[in-house]
Design a protein around this motif. Structure first.
Motif, PDB file in Angstrom:
ATOM      1  N   SER A   1       0.799  -1.222   0.000  1.00 42.09           N
ATOM      2  CA  SER A   1       0.000   0.000   0.000  1.00 42.09           C
ATOM      3  C   SER A   1       0.830   1.270   0.000  1.00 42.09           C
ATOM      4  CB  SER A   1      -0.938   0.008   1.215  1.00 42.09           C
ATOM      5  OG  SER A   1      -0.181  -0.086   2.415  1.00 42.09           O
ATOM      6  N   SER A   2       2.095   1.180   0.475  1.00 41.81           N
ATOM      7  CA  SER A   2       2.932   2.378   0.537  1.00 41.81           C
ATOM      8  C   SER A   2       4.393   1.989   0.416  1.00 41.81           C
ATOM      9  CB  SER A   2       2.700   3.122   1.856  1.00 41.81           C
ATOM     10  OG  SER A   2       3.139   2.336   2.944  1.00 41.81           O
ATOM     11  N   PRO A   3       5.243   2.897  -0.087  1.00 41.02           N
ATOM     12  CA  PRO A   3       6.686   2.598  -0.168  1.00 41.02           C
ATOM     13  C   PRO A   3       7.316   2.368   1.195  1.00 41.02           C
ATOM     14  CG  PRO A   3       6.104   4.487  -1.544  1.00 41.02           C
ATOM     15  CD  PRO A   3       4.900   4.185  -0.708  1.00 41.02           C
ATOM     16  N   ALA A   4       6.720   2.922   2.259  1.00 47.15           N
ATOM     17  CA  ALA A   4       7.294   2.759   3.595  1.00 47.15           C
ATOM     18  C   ALA A   4       7.287   1.306   4.047  1.00 47.15           C
ATOM     19  CB  ALA A   4       6.521   3.619   4.590  1.00 47.15           C
ATOM     20  N   SER A   5       6.331   0.524   3.559  1.00 46.21           N
ATOM     21  CA  SER A   5       6.249  -0.878   3.959  1.00 46.21           C
ATOM     22  C   SER A   5       7.205  -1.770   3.172  1.00 46.21           C
ATOM     23  CB  SER A   5       4.819  -1.389   3.781  1.00 46.21           C
ATOM     24  OG  SER A   5       4.385  -1.223   2.442  1.00 46.21           O
ATOM     25  N   LEU A   6       7.937  -1.188   2.221  1.00 45.41           N
ATOM     26  CA  LEU A   6       8.858  -1.982   1.421  1.00 45.41           C
ATOM     27  C   LEU A   6      10.023  -2.502   2.256  1.00 45.41           C
ATOM     28  CD1 LEU A   6       9.452  -3.005  -1.424  1.00 45.41           C
ATOM     29  CD2 LEU A   6      10.733  -0.895  -1.858  1.00 45.41           C
ATOM     30  N   LEU A   7      10.460  -1.733   3.265  1.00 50.67           N
ATOM     31  CA  LEU A   7      11.587  -2.152   4.098  1.00 50.67           C
ATOM     32  C   LEU A   7      11.259  -3.418   4.872  1.00 50.67           C
ATOM     33  CD1 LEU A   7      14.366  -1.704   5.362  1.00 50.67           C
ATOM     34  CD2 LEU A   7      13.273  -0.189   7.038  1.00 50.67           C
ATOM     35  N   THR A   8      10.106  -3.439   5.527  1.00 50.97           N
ATOM     36  CA  THR A   8       9.732  -4.630   6.294  1.00 50.97           C
ATOM     37  C   THR A   8       9.457  -5.809   5.366  1.00 50.97           C
ATOM     38  OG1 THR A   8       7.434  -3.856   6.320  1.00 50.97           O
ATOM     39  CG2 THR A   8       8.824  -3.291   8.206  1.00 50.97           C
ATOM     40  N   PHE A   9       8.889  -5.531   4.180  1.00 48.39           N
ATOM     41  CA  PHE A   9       8.670  -6.604   3.207  1.00 48.39           C
ATOM     42  C   PHE A   9      10.003  -7.216   2.790  1.00 48.39           C
ATOM     43  CE2 PHE A   9       8.652  -8.062  -1.169  1.00 48.39           C
ATOM     44  CZ  PHE A   9       7.555  -8.916  -1.211  1.00 48.39           C
ATOM     45  N   ALA A  10      10.992  -6.379   2.499  1.00 45.22           N
ATOM     46  CA  ALA A  10      12.303  -6.879   2.075  1.00 45.22           C
ATOM     47  C   ALA A  10      12.966  -7.696   3.177  1.00 45.22           C
ATOM     48  CB  ALA A  10      13.194  -5.704   1.670  1.00 45.22           C
ATOM     49  N   LEU A  11      12.790  -7.289   4.430  1.00 50.29           N
ATOM     50  CA  LEU A  11      13.401  -8.034   5.527  1.00 50.29           C
ATOM     51  C   LEU A  11      12.763  -9.409   5.679  1.00 50.29           C
ATOM     52  CD1 LEU A  11      15.444  -8.003   7.805  1.00 50.29           C
ATOM     53  CD2 LEU A  11      13.717  -6.959   9.287  1.00 50.29           C
ATOM     54  N   ARG A  12      11.452  -9.487   5.567  1.00 52.36           N
ATOM     55  CA  ARG A  12      10.791 -10.793   5.656  1.00 52.36           C
ATOM     56  C   ARG A  12      11.190 -11.685   4.481  1.00 52.36           C
ATOM     57  NH1 ARG A  12       6.200  -7.397   7.174  1.00 52.36           N
ATOM     58  NH2 ARG A  12       5.836  -7.602   9.416  1.00 52.36           N
ATOM     59  N   LEU A  13      11.275 -11.114   3.298  1.00 50.44           N
ATOM     60  CA  LEU A  13      11.718 -11.883   2.141  1.00 50.44           C
ATOM     61  C   LEU A  13      13.143 -12.380   2.347  1.00 50.44           C
ATOM     62  CD1 LEU A  13      11.354 -12.926  -0.748  1.00 50.44           C
ATOM     63  CD2 LEU A  13      12.050 -10.664  -1.577  1.00 50.44           C
ATOM     64  N   ALA A  14      13.994 -11.557   2.947  1.00 50.29           N
ATOM     65  CA  ALA A  14      15.372 -11.966   3.211  1.00 50.29           C
ATOM     66  C   ALA A  14      15.419 -13.153   4.163  1.00 50.29           C
ATOM     67  CB  ALA A  14      16.159 -10.788   3.792  1.00 50.29           C
ATOM     68  N   PHE A  15      14.528 -13.183   5.159  1.00 49.62           N
ATOM     69  CA  PHE A  15      14.481 -14.334   6.065  1.00 49.62           C
ATOM     70  C   PHE A  15      14.032 -15.594   5.325  1.00 49.62           C
ATOM     71  CE2 PHE A  15      14.211 -11.218   9.670  1.00 49.62           C
ATOM     72  CZ  PHE A  15      15.336 -11.681  10.345  1.00 49.62           C
ATOM     73  N   TYR A  16      13.063 -15.463   4.412  1.00 54.47           N
ATOM     74  CA  TYR A  16      12.619 -16.620   3.629  1.00 54.47           C
ATOM     75  C   TYR A  16      13.760 -17.147   2.746  1.00 54.47           C
ATOM     76  CZ  TYR A  16       7.858 -15.117   4.878  1.00 54.47           C
ATOM     77  OH  TYR A  16       6.719 -14.769   5.566  1.00 54.47           O
ATOM     78  N   LEU A  17      14.500 -16.238   2.114  1.00 55.85           N
ATOM     79  CA  LEU A  17      15.630 -16.640   1.267  1.00 55.85           C
ATOM     80  C   LEU A  17      16.750 -17.258   2.097  1.00 55.85           C
ATOM     81  CD1 LEU A  17      15.751 -13.530  -1.095  1.00 55.85           C
ATOM     82  CD2 LEU A  17      15.284 -15.875  -1.816  1.00 55.85           C
ATOM     83  N   THR A  18      17.047 -16.648   3.237  1.00 52.77           N
ATOM     84  CA  THR A  18      18.125 -17.155   4.085  1.00 52.77           C
ATOM     85  C   THR A  18      17.837 -18.564   4.561  1.00 52.77           C
ATOM     86  OG1 THR A  18      18.644 -14.902   4.815  1.00 52.77           O
ATOM     87  CG2 THR A  18      19.436 -16.711   6.189  1.00 52.77           C
TER      88      THR A  18
END
Length: 430
Positions: A75-92
């Motif tokens: 919904s907003s660019p501000a939520s991109l940081l938390t999205f990227a961190l969760r994706l990083a945990f899935y990849l890790t």
């Protein structure tokens, strides 16, 4: 000349990642630094080349693809940081699983590969006791100082980088202290404890002697105080379900060693209840909070809203004022986070990977393999209640990948032993 075999994957990166958890916690880098350690493993895998993927890895890759596409729903660019961190945990988590699986397959002895997870257990127990002894300890970490003020001040990031040892209500006249370190939340501690306990027992069965084995056995009763004081009902439920499945398998296969180990773990836990009034503490906590009502309101709202965006979800949890809970919609359980953030197909892939892991690991014949096969069962029970977009997902992948390699080793050993051309005695590596 045939090409020479590639060098073995080193184990020191795993030891640094899982064995130095107290250090990462003190630096405030336990959360934000975890994907960087995963990137180190990925770089070593790329350098090595031709690395086998563990079974069912394709399901997780499909899940990751859906997660990436769901970023279009943010919904907003501000939520991109938390999205990227969760994706990083899935990849890790996937990188850890691939690394452990490859490292275990190429070694004659599997014990060394499981050692980093055992050192993780020691850190969990030590920091858990810190939460018991000094529950109000809190301090600013170097990571918190280095981050820009706008980032460090975000509640989601603040919980990750600011050092605390326990969760409690500062406004309560008689607060209940629940150990949490090295995690930001006590539920994550209970989740990690339930996942790692079977691995500790499996290590003790793989290694019949040695100082590390006896240290792990001695740490089991010591670990009960911080684990019980988390008051995590889902932790007890998941461990109980795992032990029940393990007991049924042991009885069907007539494995006396596994049955005896289950009795030992249950007896130790029962003795601990003589000193820790766990039932009374849990009842007091439930009576003094609205945790059940809050969770139900969040779950109901997720089901209502996901009908409007079932395929890709909303990209990330959302803060609203239409529920009784202060937490965002799409939290308080990994099932609800995946469903709300990434949609129904992503949830099916997420659950399918753990189901496939449980089926594959259940083929283990050895006592250690049967204990490790409990981990995906524990995870499946926890998914509706605990979030896993954190380090615990890597812990689960570590244990499952190791169990898959061990199960494959056992199967190949049986095939070699059944071959007419095989020698009469076959040594099964640890």
């Amino acid at each position: 000349m045939p090409p020479s075999a590639p060098p073995q994957l080193p184990l020191w990166p795993l030891s640094m990642m899982f064995g130095l958890v107290p250090l990462w916690w003190l630096l405030g880098a336990f959360y934000l630094g975890w994907p960087l350690l995963g990137a180190l493993l990925f770089a070593l895998l790329l350098t090595r080349g031709r690395v086998p993927l563990p079974p069912a890895a394709g399901i997780w890759l499909l899940f990751l693809a859906i997660v990436v596409v769901s970023a279009t729903q943010l919904s907003s660019p501000a939520s991109l940081l938390t999205f990227a961190l969760r994706l990083a945990f899935y990849l890790t988590a996937l990188v850890v699983g691939v690394y452990v699986y490859a490292a275990a397959r190429e070694r004659a002895s599997l014990v060394a590969v499981l050692t980093p997870l055992c050192t993780f257990w020691f850190g969990l127990v030590a920091l858990g006791w810190l939460g018991v002894l000094v529950p109000r300890l809190a301090m600013t970490t170097p990571m918190e100082v280095l981050l820009p003020g706008g980032v460090a001040g975000t509640p989601f990031i603040q919980d990750m980088v600011h050092l605390t040892t326990a969760e409690y209500s500062a406004r309560s006249l008689n607060p209940i202290y629940r150990p949490a370190a090295p995690f930001a939340y006590t539920n994550n501690y209970g989740s990690a404890y339930a996942m790692t306990l079977p691995c500790v027992v499996a290590f003790a069965m793989l290694r019949p002697r040695g100082l590390l084995r006896w240290a792990l056995l001695a740490s089991l009763p010591l670990s009960l105080a911080p684990a019980f004081l988390t008051l995590n009902r889902a932790m007890f439920l998941s461990l109980g379900a795992g032990l029940a499945v393990l007991g049924v398998r042991a009885s069907l296969r007539g494995n006396v060693r596994v049955a005896a180990s289950i009795v030992g773990v249950v007896v130790i836990g029962a003795l601990a209840t003589l000193f820790i009034p766990i039932t009374e503490l849990i009842s007091r906590r439930v009576d003094s909070s609205d945790t059940n009502t809050d969770r139900l309101s969040l779950y109901t709202e997720v089901i209502r809203r996901v009908q409007e965006s079932p395929w890709l979800g909303y990209g990330a949890p959302v803060n609203v004022d239409t529920v009784s809970a202060a937490a965002p919609i799409g939290t308080q359980g990994q099932l609800w986070m995946v469903l709300f953030s990434h949609g129904v197909p992503a949830l099916l892939c997420f659950l399918a990977w753990f189901v496939a892991a449980a089926v594959i690991c259940a083929r283990a014949k050895s006592a250690a393999g049967q204990w490790l096969a409990v981990v995906p069962v524990v995870c499946l029970v926890q998914i509706p209640f605990y979030g896993m977009a954190n380090q615990n997902l890597a812990v689960a992948f570590f244990a499952v990948a190791f169990a898959m390699a061990l199960t494959e080793r056992e199967r190949l050993t049986r095939l070699v032993g059944a071959s007419p051309a095989a020698p009469r005695t076959v040594t099964v590596p640890a």
